[in-house]
Motif scaffolding. Structure first.
Motif, PDB file in Angstrom:
ATOM      1  N   SER A  63      35.654  22.467   9.030  1.00  0.00           N
ATOM      2  CA  SER A  63      35.676  21.007   9.068  1.00  0.00           C
ATOM      3  C   SER A  63      34.605  20.413   8.158  1.00  0.00           C
ATOM      4  O   SER A  63      33.581  21.023   7.859  1.00  0.00           O
ATOM      5  N   ALA A  64      34.844  19.181   7.747  1.00  0.00           N
ATOM      6  CA  ALA A  64      33.904  18.483   6.872  1.00  0.00           C
ATOM      7  C   ALA A  64      32.578  18.216   7.586  1.00  0.00           C
ATOM      8  O   ALA A  64      31.515  18.286   6.967  1.00  0.00           O
ATOM      9  N   ALA A  65      32.640  17.939   8.886  1.00  0.00           N
ATOM     10  CA  ALA A  65      31.410  17.666   9.637  1.00  0.00           C
ATOM     11  C   ALA A  65      30.515  18.901   9.689  1.00  0.00           C
ATOM     12  O   ALA A  65      29.294  18.804   9.520  1.00  0.00           O
ATOM     13  N   PHE A  66      31.102  20.062   9.912  1.00  0.00           N
ATOM     14  CA  PHE A  66      30.312  21.299   9.946  1.00  0.00           C
ATOM     15  C   PHE A  66      29.724  21.594   8.571  1.00  0.00           C
ATOM     16  O   PHE A  66      28.553  21.979   8.456  1.00  0.00           O
ATOM     17  N   LEU A 144      25.197  18.485  17.692  1.00  0.00           N
ATOM     18  CA  LEU A 144      25.554  18.314  19.101  1.00  0.00           C
ATOM     19  C   LEU A 144      26.976  17.782  19.249  1.00  0.00           C
ATOM     20  O   LEU A 144      27.705  18.207  20.148  1.00  0.00           O
ATOM     21  N   ASP A 145      27.368  16.877  18.377  1.00  0.00           N
ATOM     22  CA  ASP A 145      28.745  16.373  18.415  1.00  0.00           C
ATOM     23  C   ASP A 145      29.738  17.495  18.131  1.00  0.00           C
ATOM     24  O   ASP A 145      30.773  17.609  18.796  1.00  0.00           O
ATOM     25  N   LEU A 146      29.431  18.334  17.151  1.00  0.00           N
ATOM     26  CA  LEU A 146      30.293  19.479  16.857  1.00  0.00           C
ATOM     27  C   LEU A 146      30.367  20.428  18.045  1.00  0.00           C
ATOM     28  O   LEU A 146      31.438  20.935  18.392  1.00  0.00           O
ATOM     29  N   ARG A 147      29.228  20.698  18.662  1.00  0.00           N
ATOM     30  CA  ARG A 147      29.207  21.595  19.819  1.00  0.00           C
ATOM     31  C   ARG A 147      30.050  21.012  20.953  1.00  0.00           C
ATOM     32  O   ARG A 147      30.813  21.713  21.601  1.00  0.00           O
ATOM     33  N   TRP A 148      29.910  19.715  21.188  1.00  0.00           N
ATOM     34  CA  TRP A 148      30.680  19.064  22.245  1.00  0.00           C
ATOM     35  C   TRP A 148      32.177  19.167  21.963  1.00  0.00           C
ATOM     36  O   TRP A 148      32.974  19.527  22.833  1.00  0.00           O
TER      37      TRP A 148
END
Length: 162
Positions: A63-66, A144-148
């Motif tokens: 993903s782009a966020a990661f 944290l958002d990715l982990r969630w």
């Protein structure tokens, strides 16, 4: 004989990946006075679930966020490590090749080598502070958002059994 009010032991499943199947049954009795047999978890459903969970983790990794979190990490760590390593090697090389310069007094009994050595400690603490600040301001929230999101997706794959 005692009546057991809980779920049927033959139907109890352990979904915890850290569960050590060899440790189950230690000191437990099966009702006849003999030690309870060690029952490994069923493999079929867990492997299917593991494969689907692995797909979720690969999807998150792509993903782009990661990629942004990793990029921010690398943009800080690589230059910081290069600068610190250069400073450390310069200190060691100067100490071995220019002992007269390192012995030059700065103030009283304090010489250049002592100031540079204390500077090594100071830069270590400053780099640690800068890393923690950078992580807090630029990466922690996104990580944290990715982990969630990842945990929510894996719970959905597991069917909310946890």
């Amino acid at each position: 004989m005692e009546k057991h009010d809980g779920p049927d032991p033959a139907r109890v499943r352990i979904d915890d990946p850290w569960y050590d199947a060899l440790a189950s049954g230690w000191g437990e009795l099966d009702g006849t006075g003999a030690p309870a047999p060690v029952v490994p978890p069923a493999r079929g459903r867990q492997e299917d679930r593991g494969t689907r969970a692995a797909d979720i983790y690969l999807e998150v990794q792509r993903s782009a966020a990661f990629q942004e979190v990793r990029s921010r990490y690398r943009r800080f760590v690589i230059p910081a490590a290069a600068v610190f390593l250069t400073w450390y090697v310069a200190y060691v090389v100067t100490a071995t090749t220019a002992p007269a310069f390192m012995a030059r007094p700065v103030a009283g009994a304090v010489n250049v080598a002592m100031v540079a050595g204390l500077g090594q400690f100071l830069t270590t603490f400053l780099l640690t502070w800068a890393y923690a600040r950078h992580a807090r301001l630029r990466r922690d929230r996104a990580a944290l958002d990715l982990r969630w999101d990842t945990q929510e997706l894996t719970r959905a794959v597991a069917g909310g059994e946890r």
